[in-house]
Scaffold this active site. Structure first.
Site, PDB file in Angstrom:
ATOM      1  N   ASP A  62       0.863  -1.193   0.000  1.00 49.89           N
ATOM      2  CA  ASP A  62       0.000   0.000   0.000  1.00 49.89           C
ATOM      3  C   ASP A  62       0.895   1.237   0.000  1.00 49.89           C
ATOM      4  O   ASP A  62       1.142   1.839   1.030  1.00 49.89           O
ATOM      5  CB  ASP A  62      -0.900  -0.031   1.241  1.00 49.89           C
ATOM      6  N   LYS A  64       0.202   3.700  -2.197  1.00 50.51           N
ATOM      7  CA  LYS A  64      -0.645   4.766  -2.768  1.00 50.51           C
ATOM      8  C   LYS A  64       0.171   5.604  -3.759  1.00 50.51           C
ATOM      9  O   LYS A  64       0.327   6.820  -3.631  1.00 50.51           O
ATOM     10  CB  LYS A  64      -1.237   5.643  -1.667  1.00 50.51           C
ATOM     11  N   ASP A  67       2.739   9.474  -8.614  1.00 51.99           N
ATOM     12  CA  ASP A  67       3.783  10.339  -9.174  1.00 51.99           C
ATOM     13  C   ASP A  67       3.648  10.375 -10.702  1.00 51.99           C
ATOM     14  O   ASP A  67       2.682   9.847 -11.257  1.00 51.99           O
ATOM     15  CB  ASP A  67       5.164   9.813  -8.724  1.00 51.99           C
TER      16      ASP A  67
HETATM   17  P1  XMP Z   1      -7.127   0.360  10.181  1.00 48.81           P
HETATM   18  O1  XMP Z   1      -6.139   0.347  11.289  1.00 48.81           O
HETATM   19  O2  XMP Z   1      -7.947   1.604  10.108  1.00 48.81           O
HETATM   20  O3  XMP Z   1      -6.197   0.304   8.890  1.00 48.81           O
HETATM   21  O4  XMP Z   1      -7.976  -0.881  10.122  1.00 48.81           O
HETATM   22  C1  XMP Z   1      -6.644   0.535   7.596  1.00 48.81           C
HETATM   23  C2  XMP Z   1      -5.493   0.354   6.672  1.00 48.81           C
HETATM   24  O5  XMP Z   1      -5.905   0.655   5.367  1.00 48.81           O
HETATM   25  C3  XMP Z   1      -5.208   1.821   4.914  1.00 48.81           C
HETATM   26  N1  XMP Z   1      -6.230   2.643   4.347  1.00 48.81           N
HETATM   27  C4  XMP Z   1      -6.420   2.786   3.068  1.00 48.81           C
HETATM   28  N2  XMP Z   1      -5.762   2.289   2.040  1.00 48.81           N
HETATM   29  N3  XMP Z   1      -7.297   3.361   0.630  1.00 48.81           N
HETATM   30  C5  XMP Z   1      -6.202   2.596   0.806  1.00 48.81           C
HETATM   31  O6  XMP Z   1      -5.600   2.187  -0.176  1.00 48.81           O
HETATM   32  C6  XMP Z   1      -7.985   3.881   1.631  1.00 48.81           C
HETATM   33  O7  XMP Z   1      -8.990   4.557   1.455  1.00 48.81           O
HETATM   34  C7  XMP Z   1      -7.523   3.589   2.904  1.00 48.81           C
HETATM   35  N4  XMP Z   1      -8.001   3.902   4.108  1.00 48.81           N
HETATM   36  C8  XMP Z   1      -7.173   3.298   4.984  1.00 48.81           C
HETATM   37  C9  XMP Z   1      -4.546   2.451   6.081  1.00 48.81           C
HETATM   38  O8  XMP Z   1      -3.339   3.083   5.708  1.00 48.81           O
HETATM   39  C10 XMP Z   1      -4.310   1.257   6.938  1.00 48.81           C
HETATM   40  O9  XMP Z   1      -3.156   0.552   6.498  1.00 48.81           O
END
Ligand code: XMP
Length: 216
Positions: A62, A64, A67
């Protein structure tokens, strides 16, 4: 992508020692782990290689990625070479940036997940107005895998309707951020869960109760 128990662990711990301590307890319940900046910045990209080898799991990185195409491609190449099976890429940067990651993935037999809308409250300001356009762009590009929020199920449902039933949709925001596992799975194929598991006093108990809540 098949995901055991429909749960992807967000391994946002800050050392390989913590990662191993957690995974030694719960890895039997999982076959897919998401690794992002927290662990990689703390321990290096070798964390991806090590977790994959030691726990025989699929790794979604992940990062994200957001760039210009040339830089995106370098990021994707290095990440896949470290053993990542898939890479999460931002869509708002446009089709050329996304395509450079898709090209890298295809060359190495790996996968890209296109991030449409994020799960946190602030996503409503800048990302939400374009998130459905991002989903449409993904469909036009032939992308199969998507990320969408469990914290706004009406939006997740719309994303699913755009990407179609055969696309693969994974959803973060369950638990600590407020999303409900079972409701989310009405639209998503798998849940991304971090803190509700790794911060739980008993991670096995937490994981088992989430699995029970999905099944019944
Ligand atoms: P939690 O601790 O909230 O972690 O259960 C969530 C995980 O997901 C990531 N995260 C996202 N990743 N799009 C993503 O690609 C999103 O909208 C998003 N929201 C949360 C966050 O960094 C963590 O690893």
């Amino acid at each position: 992508m098949e995901v055991k128990n429909k749960i992807i662990l967000a391994l946002d711990v800050l050392s390989m020692d913590q990662a191993r301590e957690l995974l030694d307890e719960i890895s039997d319940y999982l076959d897919t782990i998401k690794i992002g900046y927290p662990l990689v910045l703390a321990e290096g990209l070798e964390a991806v290689t090590q977790v994959k080898e030691e726990y025989q799991c699929k790794i979604i990185t992940d990062f994200k990625v957001a760039d210009i195409p040339a830089t995106n491609q370098k990021i994707a190449n290095v990440t896949f070479q470290a053993g990542a099976d898939a890479l999460i890429v931002h869509g708002f940067v446009g089709p050329d940036s996304v395509a450079s990651c898709v090209e890298s993935a295809e060359k190495q037999g790996k996968e890209v997940f296109l991030l449409t809308e994020m799960s946190h409250p602030g996503a409503s300001q800048f990302l939400q107005p374009v998130s459905m356009d991002i989903a449409h762009m993904g469909v036009e590009m032939g992308i199969q895998n998507y990320v969408g929020p469990s914290t706004r199920l009406d939006r997740l449902e719309k994303i699913r309707s755009i990407i179609g039933k055969d696309s693969f949709l994974i959803s973060p925001g369950v638990g600590t951020q407020g999303g409900d596992p079972k409701d989310t799975l009405k639209f998503a194929d798998a849940l991304i869960i971090g803190r509700s598991i790794y911060l739980a006093p008993d991670p096995v108990e937490s994981l088992e109760s989430i699995i029970d809540s999905i099944e019944f």
